[in-house]
Structures are given as structure tokens and as C-alpha cells.
Design a protein around this motif. Structure first.
Motif, PDB file in Angstrom:
ATOM      1  N   THR A  77      37.792  27.601  33.122  1.00  0.00           N
ATOM      2  CA  THR A  77      38.028  28.695  34.578  1.00  0.00           C
ATOM      3  C   THR A  77      39.747  28.464  35.031  1.00  0.00           C
ATOM      4  OG1 THR A  77      35.723  29.701  34.549  1.00  0.00           O
ATOM      5  CG2 THR A  77      37.054  30.701  36.153  1.00  0.00           C
ATOM      6  N   ARG A  78      39.561  27.701  35.564  1.00  0.00           N
ATOM      7  CA  ARG A  78      40.846  26.986  36.579  1.00  0.00           C
ATOM      8  C   ARG A  78      41.926  27.056  35.252  1.00  0.00           C
ATOM      9  NH1 ARG A  78      37.918  21.795  38.982  1.00  0.00           N
ATOM     10  NH2 ARG A  78      36.873  22.813  41.243  1.00  0.00           N
ATOM     11  N   GLN A  79      41.758  26.878  33.861  1.00  0.00           N
ATOM     12  CA  GLN A  79      42.764  26.581  32.770  1.00  0.00           C
ATOM     13  C   GLN A  79      43.187  28.665  33.323  1.00  0.00           C
ATOM     14  OE1 GLN A  79      42.558  25.589  29.164  1.00  0.00           O
ATOM     15  NE2 GLN A  79      41.030  24.133  30.335  1.00  0.00           N
ATOM     16  N   VAL A  80      42.229  29.258  32.599  1.00  0.00           N
ATOM     17  CA  VAL A  80      42.183  30.937  32.408  1.00  0.00           C
ATOM     18  C   VAL A  80      43.084  31.569  33.779  1.00  0.00           C
ATOM     19  CG1 VAL A  80      41.438  33.217  31.905  1.00  0.00           C
ATOM     20  CG2 VAL A  80      40.518  30.926  30.685  1.00  0.00           C
ATOM     21  N   LEU A  81      42.268  31.008  35.094  1.00  0.00           N
ATOM     22  CA  LEU A  81      43.159  31.233  36.605  1.00  0.00           C
ATOM     23  C   LEU A  81      44.658  31.004  36.672  1.00  0.00           C
ATOM     24  CD1 LEU A  81      40.302  30.963  39.351  1.00  0.00           C
ATOM     25  CD2 LEU A  81      40.917  32.756  37.379  1.00  0.00           C
ATOM     26  N   GLU A  82      44.808  29.476  35.907  1.00  0.00           N
ATOM     27  CA  GLU A  82      46.373  29.254  35.887  1.00  0.00           C
ATOM     28  C   GLU A  82      47.476  30.334  35.248  1.00  0.00           C
ATOM     29  OE1 GLU A  82      46.192  24.929  35.139  1.00  0.00           O
ATOM     30  OE2 GLU A  82      45.513  24.166  37.105  1.00  0.00           O
ATOM     31  N   ALA A  83      46.183  30.789  34.027  1.00  0.00           N
ATOM     32  CA  ALA A  83      47.279  31.532  32.919  1.00  0.00           C
ATOM     33  C   ALA A  83      47.336  33.090  34.110  1.00  0.00           C
ATOM     34  CB  ALA A  83      46.635  31.696  31.636  1.00  0.00           C
ATOM     35  N   ILE A  84      46.582  33.500  34.290  1.00  0.00           N
ATOM     36  CA  ILE A  84      46.667  34.768  34.568  1.00  0.00           C
ATOM     37  C   ILE A  84      47.320  34.797  36.010  1.00  0.00           C
ATOM     38  CG2 ILE A  84      45.410  35.965  36.775  1.00  0.00           C
ATOM     39  CD1 ILE A  84      43.365  35.556  35.396  1.00  0.00           C
ATOM     40  N   ALA A  94      27.279  30.054  37.579  1.00  0.00           N
ATOM     41  CA  ALA A  94      27.318  29.422  38.952  1.00  0.00           C
ATOM     42  C   ALA A  94      29.172  28.493  39.301  1.00  0.00           C
ATOM     43  CB  ALA A  94      26.373  28.603  39.042  1.00  0.00           C
ATOM     44  N   GLY A  95      29.322  27.922  37.797  1.00  0.00           N
ATOM     45  CA  GLY A  95      30.292  27.414  37.082  1.00  0.00           C
ATOM     46  C   GLY A  95      31.199  28.237  37.360  1.00  0.00           C
ATOM     47  N   MET A  96      31.513  29.194  36.483  1.00  0.00           N
ATOM     48  CA  MET A  96      32.659  30.375  36.616  1.00  0.00           C
ATOM     49  C   MET A  96      33.445  30.446  38.378  1.00  0.00           C
ATOM     50  SD  MET A  96      33.662  33.533  37.196  1.00  0.00           S
ATOM     51  CE  MET A  96      32.671  34.143  36.942  1.00  0.00           C
ATOM     52  N   ASN A  97      31.937  30.648  39.379  1.00  0.00           N
ATOM     53  CA  ASN A  97      32.481  31.353  40.324  1.00  0.00           C
ATOM     54  C   ASN A  97      32.443  30.179  41.536  1.00  0.00           C
ATOM     55  OD1 ASN A  97      31.733  34.665  40.725  1.00  0.00           O
ATOM     56  ND2 ASN A  97      29.284  33.419  40.361  1.00  0.00           N
ATOM     57  N   GLN A  98      32.739  29.294  41.165  1.00  0.00           N
ATOM     58  CA  GLN A  98      33.150  27.554  41.702  1.00  0.00           C
ATOM     59  C   GLN A  98      33.935  27.947  41.477  1.00  0.00           C
ATOM     60  OE1 GLN A  98      31.387  24.230  40.529  1.00  0.00           O
ATOM     61  NE2 GLN A  98      33.310  22.913  42.064  1.00  0.00           N
ATOM     62  N   ALA A  99      35.127  27.627  40.277  1.00  0.00           N
ATOM     63  CA  ALA A  99      36.346  28.094  39.935  1.00  0.00           C
ATOM     64  C   ALA A  99      37.270  29.187  40.117  1.00  0.00           C
ATOM     65  CB  ALA A  99      36.906  27.982  38.940  1.00  0.00           C
ATOM     66  N   TRP A 100      36.775  30.560  40.131  1.00  0.00           N
ATOM     67  CA  TRP A 100      36.894  31.768  40.879  1.00  0.00           C
ATOM     68  C   TRP A 100      36.807  31.858  42.483  1.00  0.00           C
ATOM     69  CZ3 TRP A 100      38.665  36.658  38.934  1.00  0.00           C
ATOM     70  CH2 TRP A 100      38.554  37.255  39.567  1.00  0.00           C
ATOM     71  N   ASP A 101      36.059  31.009  43.510  1.00  0.00           N
ATOM     72  CA  ASP A 101      36.121  31.247  44.214  1.00  0.00           C
ATOM     73  C   ASP A 101      36.408  30.322  45.040  1.00  0.00           C
ATOM     74  OD1 ASP A 101      33.495  32.682  44.578  1.00  0.00           O
ATOM     75  OD2 ASP A 101      32.405  31.657  45.197  1.00  0.00           O
ATOM     76  N   GLY A 102      37.342  29.172  44.265  1.00  0.00           N
ATOM     77  CA  GLY A 102      38.387  28.382  45.336  1.00  0.00           C
ATOM     78  C   GLY A 102      40.564  28.959  44.610  1.00  0.00           C
ATOM     79  N   TRP A 103      39.896  30.173  44.026  1.00  0.00           N
ATOM     80  CA  TRP A 103      41.470  30.594  43.600  1.00  0.00           C
ATOM     81  C   TRP A 103      41.665  32.179  43.953  1.00  0.00           C
ATOM     82  CZ3 TRP A 103      41.686  34.691  40.647  1.00  0.00           C
ATOM     83  CH2 TRP A 103      43.055  35.152  39.994  1.00  0.00           C
ATOM     84  N   VAL A 104      39.870  32.840  43.679  1.00  0.00           N
ATOM     85  CA  VAL A 104      40.625  34.019  44.658  1.00  0.00           C
ATOM     86  C   VAL A 104      41.317  34.170  46.169  1.00  0.00           C
ATOM     87  CG1 VAL A 104      38.602  34.466  45.071  1.00  0.00           C
ATOM     88  CG2 VAL A 104      40.003  36.490  44.209  1.00  0.00           C
ATOM     89  N   ALA A 105      41.798  34.604  45.786  1.00  0.00           N
ATOM     90  CA  ALA A 105      43.166  35.122  47.762  1.00  0.00           C
ATOM     91  C   ALA A 105      42.238  35.968  48.609  1.00  0.00           C
ATOM     92  CB  ALA A 105      43.862  36.333  46.885  1.00  0.00           C
TER      93      ALA A 105
END
Length: 114
Positions: A39-46, A74-85
């Protein structure tokens, strides 16, 4: 006018039209990682694609998240929550889907204002 970025023979990674950036589904490069890492990789690409369009994650209008296995929500949300503004959380949908490659755990599509 439509601007296309990272144009390939089958698809473009990003199109911008009328002040809106439309991203193709983003997937992880390193599939050996767990759901948080993928998920972190995908968010970096975004982030990188949004920057090409002259925008950023605070301007995301909508996110669609596809998980190969909803038990990894839950794991996806962990990465998402650390990334979203903070204060700019977009509308979002998350569904389970059979992704194109069995090693992909997540694919994310976003639309953002430019």
C-alpha cells in the motif's frame, strides 16, 4: 484539451481534463512486501503522478481501493492513515477484487482536482 502522461501502448497512467486528474489503477512494484508495504508503494506512486499533474493528495476528490483479500483491510488502512492529508480525507470505497496478478494485494485509483 486532454493531457496524457506516461502514455503506453495500452493505457496512460494519468489524464488531465478540465482541471481534473484521473489516475489509472496504481499497483505495487515489489510484491514480496506485505499489505502495508504494498500500500505504501502504491501511495508513493499516486503522489508522484499527482505531482506530474501539478496537484497533490490534499486535492483528491475520490479514491477507489481494491483489495485481493478483505482480511488485509486493517493493514491497508494503517498505511493509508499515515499518508492521507489530515483534514482532506477524500470520499473512498474499498472492495475485494480478483486483481490482475496474484501477487498484487492492493490497487488504488484516484481522481483529483488540479
Amino acid at each position: 484539451m486532454i493531457q496524457r502522461f506516461e502514455v503506453g501502448p495500452r493505457m496512460s497512467e494519468l489524464a488531465v481534463h478540465n482541471g481534473v486528474a484521473y489516475l489509472a489503477g496504481q499497483i505495487p512494484e515489489d510484491t514480496s512486501q506485505d499489505i502495508v508495504g504494498q500500500t505504501r508503494q502504491v501511495l508513493e506512486a499516486i503522489d508522484a503522478l499527482l505531482a506530474q499533474a501539478g496537484t497533490d493528495k490534499s486535492r483528491i476528490l475520490r479514491a477507489e481501493i481494491f483489495l485481493a483479500d478483505l482480511t488485509e483491510f486493517a493493514g491497508m488502512n494503517q498505511a493509508w492513515d499515515g499518508w492521507v492529508a489530515a483534514g482532506h480525507t477524500p470520499p473512498r470505497a474499498t472492495v475485494q477484487a480478483a486483481l490482475a496478478k496474484p501477487d498484487w494485494k492492493v490497487e488504488i485509483v484516484v481522481t483529483a482536482a488540479v
